[in-house]
Design a protein around this motif. Structure first.
Motif, short mmCIF file in Angstrom:
data_model
loop_
_atom_site.label_atom_id
_atom_site.label_comp_id
_atom_site.label_asym_id
_atom_site.label_seq_id
_atom_site.Cartn_x
_atom_site.Cartn_y
_atom_site.Cartn_z
N UNK A 1 65.73 2.19 28.42
CA UNK A 1 65.39 3.07 29.54
C UNK A 1 65.53 2.33 30.87
N UNK A 2 64.95 1.14 30.97
CA UNK A 2 64.99 0.40 32.23
C UNK A 2 66.41 -0.02 32.59
N UNK B 1 59.38 13.03 26.08
CA UNK B 1 59.89 11.78 25.53
C UNK B 1 60.43 10.87 26.62
N UNK B 2 61.19 11.46 27.53
CA UNK B 2 61.68 10.75 28.71
C UNK B 2 61.01 11.34 29.94
N UNK C 1 64.29 16.26 37.69
CA UNK C 1 65.45 15.70 37.00
C UNK C 1 64.96 14.62 36.05
N UNK C 2 65.86 14.09 35.25
CA UNK C 2 65.51 13.04 34.29
C UNK C 2 66.60 11.98 34.28
N UNK C 3 66.36 10.94 33.53
CA UNK C 3 67.32 9.85 33.45
C UNK C 3 68.66 10.32 32.88
N UNK C 4 68.63 11.23 31.91
CA UNK C 4 69.87 11.62 31.24
C UNK C 4 70.48 12.90 31.81
N UNK D 1 70.45 15.83 24.82
CA UNK D 1 70.43 15.15 23.51
C UNK D 1 69.03 14.67 23.19
N UNK D 2 68.66 14.79 21.91
CA UNK D 2 67.40 14.24 21.43
C UNK D 2 67.59 12.89 20.76
#
Length: 303
Positions: free
Chosen positions: A24-25, A53-54, A66-69, A77-78
């Motif tokens: 993640x980082x 999860x994220x 928004x999110x990282x992905x 995607x999971x």
């Protein structure tokens, strides 16, 4: 970034990214190297929502979440970040590449999940390839994947243009291999309009010269460009046991991506990470596999 340096083995990759947190980082720094930036208003501050999860990032200015992905090949995607990073690394390997059967075994996902992951990665590679036209002097020739001995174009053959940019000192630069619509071909001769269409899409307007041989029998088999095409053919047959026409272009783009990456000082692994983390409209799942399409391993091309 230190982790972008060459990683020689799968074991080294797993040691480098041994937890989801480390993945993640690492990906956070790739996506936002100078800290969070709202994709809608470019504001630099956010609230962090940790109920998923994220984490979700809510912009303090426009409230966009928004999110990282989000916007990457991983959107929707999971699958764990560790498995995605492993897939990126395996695709970037210049020696073998990876097929869906082997990927599903290595990262322990279903064949369908592995196939979708690879399809999204290849779609990102193809999209980036369209933004990098060949420069300078460009030479090329017509080739046929799934070649038949007949002088007439067989319905199971796929005609394509294989082209290269040539450096001022005569060395081979970047290459492209692009499929050509078979309509209107006779005796396996490439039409002038096909060459012009290729040049319009894949050659820079500032190119000094574009020369494409339209008669396959005139190509010298010892030319480096022809040998590159033969390597692409062998790679597709050895790794995927041949490719059907439907997805052939994405596999050609993948081969060219790794070939072109070898010409630069940065690794294919590094370039692929940036491509897959770049913000673009993700490939819809429905466009990858039709509901009435059987889910089978990469299918062989015509003999």
């Amino acid at each position: 970034m230190e982790a972008l340096q060459s990683i020689a083995t799968l074991e080294e990759l797993r040691r480098q990214f041994h937890t989801e947190s480390s993945c993640f980082h690492f990906l956070y720094k790739l996506k936002w190297p100078h800290g969070f930036v709202c994709p809608r208003c470019q504001h630099a501050h956010s609230y962090v929502i940790r109920t998923r999860r994220l984490p979700l990032y809510e912009c303090r200015a426009c409230r966009h979440q928004t999110s990282l992905i989000a916007g990457t090949v991983m959107e929707g995607s999971r699958t764990s970040l560790q498995k995605w990073l492993t897939a990126f690394w395996l695709v970037s390997r210049s020696d073998t590449g990876i097929n869906a059967v082997r990927l599903s075994s290595i990262i322990e996902v279903t064949y369908k999940t592995a196939w979708l992951m690879l399809h999204k990665i290849r779609a990102a590679i193809s999209r980036t390839d369209t933004e990098r036209p060949l420069q300078g002097v460009v030479h090329g020739f017509v080739a046929f994947y799934g070649r038949h001995p007949s002088r007439q174009l067989n319905p199971r053959e796929c005609p394509l243009i294989v082209a290269e940019s040539v450096t001022p000192d005569g060395q081979t630069g970047e290459i492209k291999m692009k499929l050509v619509e078979p309509t209107g071909h006779c005796n396996k001769l490439l039409l002038r309009s096909d060459c012009e269409h290729f040049a319009a899409l894949h050659v820079a307007k500032t190119a000094a010269e574009t020369s494409i041989i339209r008669h396959n029998y005139r190509v010298r088999r010892n030319r480096p460009l022809f040998q590159s095409f033969r390597r692409a053919w062998r790679w597709m047959n050895d790794t995927f046991h041949g490719i059907g026409a439907k997805y052939l272009q994405t596999y050609l783009d993948e081969f060219c991506f790794r070939f072109n990456a070898s010409l630069h000082h940065t690794s294919a692994w590094e370039q692929l990470l940036y491509i897959c983390m770049a913000v673009f409209s993700p490939v819809p799942t429905s466009s990858c596999i039709g509901y009435d399409e059987p889910l089978v391993p990469d299918t062989p091309a015509a003999a």
